[in-house]
Motif scaffolding. Sequence first.
Motif, mmCIF file in Angstrom:
data_model
loop_
_atom_site.group_PDB
_atom_site.id
_atom_site.type_symbol
_atom_site.label_atom_id
_atom_site.label_comp_id
_atom_site.label_asym_id
_atom_site.label_seq_id
_atom_site.Cartn_x
_atom_site.Cartn_y
_atom_site.Cartn_z
ATOM 1 N N LEU A 1 -61.914 -18.192 50.870
ATOM 2 C CA LEU A 1 -62.667 -19.427 50.677
ATOM 3 C C LEU A 1 -63.213 -19.865 52.033
ATOM 4 N N ASP A 2 -64.381 -20.493 52.015
ATOM 5 C CA ASP A 2 -64.875 -21.103 53.246
ATOM 6 C C ASP A 2 -64.362 -22.538 53.313
ATOM 7 N N VAL A 3 -64.719 -23.244 54.344
ATOM 8 C CA VAL A 3 -64.213 -24.597 54.548
ATOM 9 C C VAL A 3 -64.610 -25.524 53.394
ATOM 10 N N PHE A 4 -65.781 -25.342 52.830
ATOM 11 C CA PHE A 4 -66.213 -26.186 51.717
ATOM 12 C C PHE A 4 -65.438 -25.867 50.438
ATOM 13 N N GLY A 5 -65.041 -24.619 50.286
ATOM 14 C CA GLY A 5 -64.193 -24.254 49.157
ATOM 15 C C GLY A 5 -62.848 -24.964 49.227
ATOM 16 N N TYR A 6 -62.237 -24.943 50.415
ATOM 17 C CA TYR A 6 -60.974 -25.658 50.595
ATOM 18 C C TYR A 6 -61.155 -27.163 50.403
ATOM 19 N N LEU A 7 -62.247 -27.705 50.911
ATOM 20 C CA LEU A 7 -62.525 -29.129 50.749
ATOM 21 C C LEU A 7 -62.640 -29.491 49.261
ATOM 22 N N GLY A 8 -63.334 -28.660 48.509
ATOM 23 C CA GLY A 8 -63.475 -28.902 47.074
ATOM 24 C C GLY A 8 -62.130 -28.908 46.365
ATOM 25 N N ILE A 9 -61.254 -27.964 46.706
ATOM 26 C CA ILE A 9 -59.923 -27.907 46.096
ATOM 27 C C ILE A 9 -59.123 -29.160 46.455
ATOM 28 N N VAL A 10 -59.208 -29.583 47.714
ATOM 29 C CA VAL A 10 -58.508 -30.799 48.139
ATOM 30 C C VAL A 10 -59.017 -32.013 47.360
ATOM 31 N N LEU A 11 -60.315 -32.090 47.138
ATOM 32 C CA LEU A 11 -60.873 -33.206 46.371
ATOM 33 C C LEU A 11 -60.396 -33.182 44.917
ATOM 34 N N ILE A 12 -60.309 -32.007 44.334
ATOM 35 C CA ILE A 12 -59.818 -31.889 42.959
ATOM 36 C C ILE A 12 -58.370 -32.357 42.877
ATOM 37 N N VAL A 13 -57.529 -31.860 43.770
ATOM 38 C CA VAL A 13 -56.116 -32.240 43.767
ATOM 39 C C VAL A 13 -55.973 -33.734 44.048
ATOM 40 N N SER A 14 -56.794 -34.264 44.946
ATOM 41 C CA SER A 14 -56.765 -35.707 45.236
ATOM 42 C C SER A 14 -57.126 -36.519 43.999
ATOM 43 N N GLY A 15 -58.106 -36.072 43.249
ATOM 44 C CA GLY A 15 -58.488 -36.757 42.018
ATOM 45 C C GLY A 15 -57.360 -36.771 41.008
ATOM 46 N N VAL A 16 -56.662 -35.658 40.873
ATOM 47 C CA VAL A 16 -55.518 -35.595 39.961
ATOM 48 C C VAL A 16 -54.426 -36.550 40.435
ATOM 49 N N ALA A 17 -54.188 -36.593 41.739
ATOM 50 C CA ALA A 17 -53.172 -37.504 42.280
ATOM 51 C C ALA A 17 -53.543 -38.959 42.010
ATOM 52 N N VAL A 18 -54.801 -39.316 42.188
ATOM 53 C CA VAL A 18 -55.246 -40.683 41.912
ATOM 54 C C VAL A 18 -55.022 -41.031 40.437
#
Length: 109
Positions: free
Chosen positions: A82-99
């Motif tokens: 994954l590139d940096v944007f791929g990791y960023l996207g995954i972090v955003l998805i997990v953050s949304g689930v946490a919220v």
Amino acid sequence: MTWLYLILAIIGEVVGTTALKASDGFSRWGYGGISILAYAFAFYLLSIVLKTMSVGVAYAIWSGVGVAFVTLIGIVVFGQKLDVFGYLGIVLIVSGVAVLNLLSGSATH
């Protein structure tokens, strides 16, 4: 029980997706069969979850956590990058689930 079923549904979806990748376009039928059974298991349990949890929240958790785990498996097992944007996207998805789980009262109805 709802959360246990949701966790098991996520595990089924992750197993199904991993087996689907390993099936190499269903040219390896053993993995293809595992994929079909795992998805059937996951969808059955998700249908039970939807009796007590709103569809949007349940699906967001199911797919978001599944995406994170499948991405990790892709990196570790299949050597995918994954590139940096791929990791960023995954972090955003997990953050949304946490919220959804920590801050929203919408998890059950």
